[in-house]
Design a protein around this motif. Structure first.
Motif, short mmCIF file in Angstrom:
data_model
loop_
_atom_site.label_atom_id
_atom_site.label_comp_id
_atom_site.label_asym_id
_atom_site.label_seq_id
_atom_site.Cartn_x
_atom_site.Cartn_y
_atom_site.Cartn_z
N GLY A 104 0.84 -1.21 -0.35
CA GLY A 104 0.00 0.09 -0.28
C GLY A 104 0.72 1.25 0.08
O GLY A 104 1.98 1.10 0.16
N GLU A 117 -4.71 7.14 -0.02
CA GLU A 117 -4.32 6.04 0.12
C GLU A 117 -4.78 5.02 -0.91
O GLU A 117 -6.06 4.86 -1.00
N TYR A 118 -4.11 3.90 -1.04
CA TYR A 118 -4.37 2.64 -1.65
C TYR A 118 -3.67 1.39 -1.01
O TYR A 118 -2.54 1.63 -0.80
N SER A 119 -4.39 0.41 -0.81
CA SER A 119 -3.90 -0.78 0.02
C SER A 119 -4.60 -1.91 -0.83
O SER A 119 -5.79 -1.97 -1.12
N THR A 120 -3.61 -2.86 -0.79
CA THR A 120 -4.42 -4.09 -1.41
C THR A 120 -4.82 -5.10 -0.34
O THR A 120 -5.65 -6.15 -0.67
N GLY A 124 -3.81 -0.09 6.59
CA GLY A 124 -3.69 1.38 6.07
C GLY A 124 -2.89 2.28 6.97
O GLY A 124 -2.39 1.41 8.08
#
Length: 374
Positions: A104, A117-120, A124
């Motif tokens: 992320g 934000e970006y998270s797989t 986070g």
């Protein structure tokens, strides 16, 4: 004192001497065996602690190197985020995540607030920020060459290797991380507990490591997380002040315990054993010595009885010979006495006859003289 009384006194003296010699022998065997067992136990404890100390140091060093490598890798990855600004959207962040193999990316403003934000996997910035130092995060803003890295331990046993650098426009910071799940995290870190799990406390004794006063690993799971100052055995071992030496640790119920402690680079190492694991050879040596004493005593008893029997037989023979000799002497004395009496009787007879001859010859001479005159 008659012979029976002498024999009774002799037997009592014999038994007292045998008892005293046996007790002295068993006492010497006990002291020597106890000393040998304590030295052997101290040697075994020292070897075990040295091995655990060496392995734990290696594990710590390996883990530190593994963490350092992971953080260097994360630092290299976050340097690739030099094009991220506060205006980036999730799609752009997703592209960075997929290209760099991150879990992320979070974009923060100058005050440390989350902007994008970006998270797989759902992990986070909210979960990571509890372990991140806010001042260190904000200190990289405006300094493209500065990077703040840290391994964040999460409550579920997983961890995330995070790195922070300044945004391209210098108005905020970009955070990138790789998350490692709890299952793999446990396998990727070498733990001393895994080493101690291979030991049986009933065989090798209780081994434990403490970080300060907190037990971090032990072959006795119930001790993990406890305070060493609340354990009476550990407290007595530590208060002895003799590191790497076997000391008396105290008693629990009827069981006596002995132990030792050692200083390490990262931990304090303790080990203690019950008396039954300490005195391995002493009971066997005492039993063997007791039976040896019994056998020797039995042999001495047979020899003494044989000697006493031979002595009594010899004494009876001497008494019989003395009696025979005495009877012979008495017989000889009787013969001598009879001969003396006979000689005395002959002498008296001779003297009587001589006197009688003289008394008879005197008147006869007178008569014969007168007869011749007539």
């Amino acid at each position: 004192m008659n012979n029976n009384s002498r024999r009774i006194v002799s037997r009592r003296t014999f038994w007292c001497l045998c008892l005293a010699a046996g007790l002295l022998f068993l006492g010497a065997v006990f002291l020597l065996s106890r000393h040998a067992d304590m030295q052997d136990c101290e040697r075994r404890m020292t070897e075990l602690i040295d091995f655990v100390k060496e392995q734990s140091s290696s594990y710590v060093q390996y883990n530190e190197i593994a963490v350092a490598k992971a953080l260097v890798r994360e630092t290299t990855a976050v340097q690739e985020l030099d094009g991220v600004t506060l205006d980036c959207g999730e799609d752009e962040l997703q592209q960075y995540v997929e290209r760099l193999g991150l879990t992320g990316i979070s974009v923060l403003d100058a005050n440390g607030r989350l902007v994008c934000e970006y998270s797989t996997d759902g992990i986070g910035y909210t979960r990571l920020q509890t372990d991140l130092e806010a001042e260190r995060v904000l200190a990289v803003i405006g300094h493209p060459q500065s990077t703040y890295v840290r391994r964040v331990q999460l409550t579920d046993g997983s961890f995330a290797d995070a790195a922070v650098r300044s945004c391209a426009d210098g108005r905020g910071a970009v955070l990138g991380w790789r998350h490692t799940g709890a299952a793999f995290a446990k396998k990727s870190v070498l733990s001393v507990q895994n080493l101690l799990d291979g030991y049986d406390a009933e065989i090798t004794g209780t081994v434990l490591l403490s970080d300060g006063n907190c037990v971090t690993a032990s072959d006795e799971p119930s001790l993990i997380g406890t305070d060493t100052t609340e354990n009476d055995l550990l407290r007595r071992i530590r208060s002895s002040g003799h590191a790497d030496r076997l000391v008396y640790a105290g008693r629990r119920g009827l069981t006596r315990y002995y132990g030792m402690y050692s200083h390490g680079r990262n931990f304090y190492y303790y080990i203690y054993v019950p008396g039954r694991l300490l005195y391995r050879d002493t009971p066997i040596n005492l039993i063997v010595s007791f039976f040896a004493c019994a056998i020797v005593l039995t042999l001495l008893l047979f020899v003494r009885r044989g000697t006493e029997k031979s002595f009594l037989q010899q004494q009876k023979t001497l008494e019989k010979e003395y009696q025979t000799s005495l009877e012979q002497k008495n017989a000889e004395l009787k013969v001598i006495e009879a001969r003396i009496r006979a000689e005395e009787s002959d002498r008296l007879k001779t003297a009587f006859l001589a006197n009688m001859s003289h008394e008879i010859r005197t008147p006869l001479n007178a008569i014969v003289g007168f007869a011749k005159l007539m």
